[in-house]
Design an enzyme around this catalytic site. Structure first.
Site, PDB file in Angstrom:
ATOM      1  N   CYS A  50       0.828  -1.212   0.000  1.00  0.00           N
ATOM      2  CA  CYS A  50       0.000   0.000   0.000  1.00  0.00           C
ATOM      3  C   CYS A  50       0.861   1.260   0.000  1.00  0.00           C
ATOM      4  O   CYS A  50       0.542   2.247  -0.668  1.00  0.00           O
ATOM      5  CB  CYS A  50      -0.919   0.015   1.213  1.00  0.00           C
ATOM      6  SG  CYS A  50      -2.093  -1.342   1.245  1.00  0.00           S
ATOM      7  N   ARG A 127      -7.873  -4.102  -3.518  1.00  0.00           N
ATOM      8  CA  ARG A 127      -7.331  -2.952  -4.252  1.00  0.00           C
ATOM      9  C   ARG A 127      -8.249  -2.626  -5.439  1.00  0.00           C
ATOM     10  O   ARG A 127      -8.010  -3.082  -6.570  1.00  0.00           O
ATOM     11  CB  ARG A 127      -5.902  -3.253  -4.720  1.00  0.00           C
ATOM     12  CG  ARG A 127      -4.970  -3.593  -3.588  1.00  0.00           C
ATOM     13  CD  ARG A 127      -3.546  -3.885  -4.052  1.00  0.00           C
ATOM     14  NE  ARG A 127      -2.794  -4.499  -2.975  1.00  0.00           N
ATOM     15  CZ  ARG A 127      -2.276  -3.833  -1.948  1.00  0.00           C
ATOM     16  NH1 ARG A 127      -2.435  -2.523  -1.869  1.00  0.00           N
ATOM     17  NH2 ARG A 127      -1.625  -4.473  -1.002  1.00  0.00           N
TER      18      ARG A 127
END
Length: 213
Positions: A50, A127
């Site tokens: 991330c 995601r």
């Protein structure tokens, strides 16, 4: 069907919501009005993949600004965690996440956009990437699992492709990139077919013709 996952579809109006973000309170529909928007989720703050993704978006902030595109991030963390993470990345790398990051601790936005997928995780958003046009319509959707980072080149290519298709009313072939030839709509009458055959288009066949912009 209490575990059924619903995901907004291409062509739908982007679901509206209110949320707290790292740049302050947000009414999503007001924030995105009149611009393109990329709404993207990540599993958690202070995680390695991330951090690379958010840093990538931040480093390309000017690019997205020039494309009239707002960036909005999200994860199922508190606003305090978000601020701490933003500060941590800035101290360690010098990169500041200027775009808003939604604090979705109650998972309301994640559920609204189908970002929670129980087969992958019930507490972390996958995601997801939603491309939203200036009229508030969802135009393209990408989903990645927790352990695979996104491809920034493809995100940028997709954005330019959507904007180009809209501006010039054309379609785009496989692997199209900015500057490549585009596909013009197939002829709908015999007269249009004959006109096309006499044009300077790159003719693969009468129904598949390319041209420069």
């Amino acid at each position: 069907m209490e575990n059924q996952i619903t995901i907004p579809r291409i062509g739908d109006t982007a679901p509206d919501f209110k949320a707290m973000t790292t740049t302050g309170p947000m009414q999503f529909s007001d924030h995105i009005k009149g611009s393109w928007t990329i709404l993207f989720s990540h599993p958690a703050d202070f995680t390695p993949v991330c951090t690379t993704e958010m840093t990538g978006f931040a480093l390309d902030q000017k690019y997205f600004d020039e494309k009239n595109t707002k960036l909005v991030g999200l994860s199922i963390d508190s606003i305090h965690s978000h601020i701490a993470w933003v500060n941590n990345v800035k101290k360690n790398t010098g990169v500041l996440f200027e775009f808003p990051i939604i604090a979705d601790i109650d998972m309301n936005v994640s559920k609204l956009y189908g970002m929670l997928q129980p087969g992958e995780s019930e507490t972390a958003a996958v995601r997801a990437v939603f491309f939203i046009d200036p009229k508030g319509k969802i135009r393209l959707i990408m989903y990645y699992p927790l352990n695979v980072g996104r491809n920034m080149d493809e995100i940028k290519r997709s954005l330019v492709a959507l904007q180009t298709a809209d501006q010039y009313k054309v379609s785009l072939p496989l692997n199209w990139r900015e500057g490549d030839k585009v596909i013009v709509s197939p002829p709908k009458t015999v007269a249009e077919m004959l006109e096309r055959e006499a044009s300077d288009y790159e003719m693969v066949d009468f129904y598949l013709a390319k041209r420069d912009l």
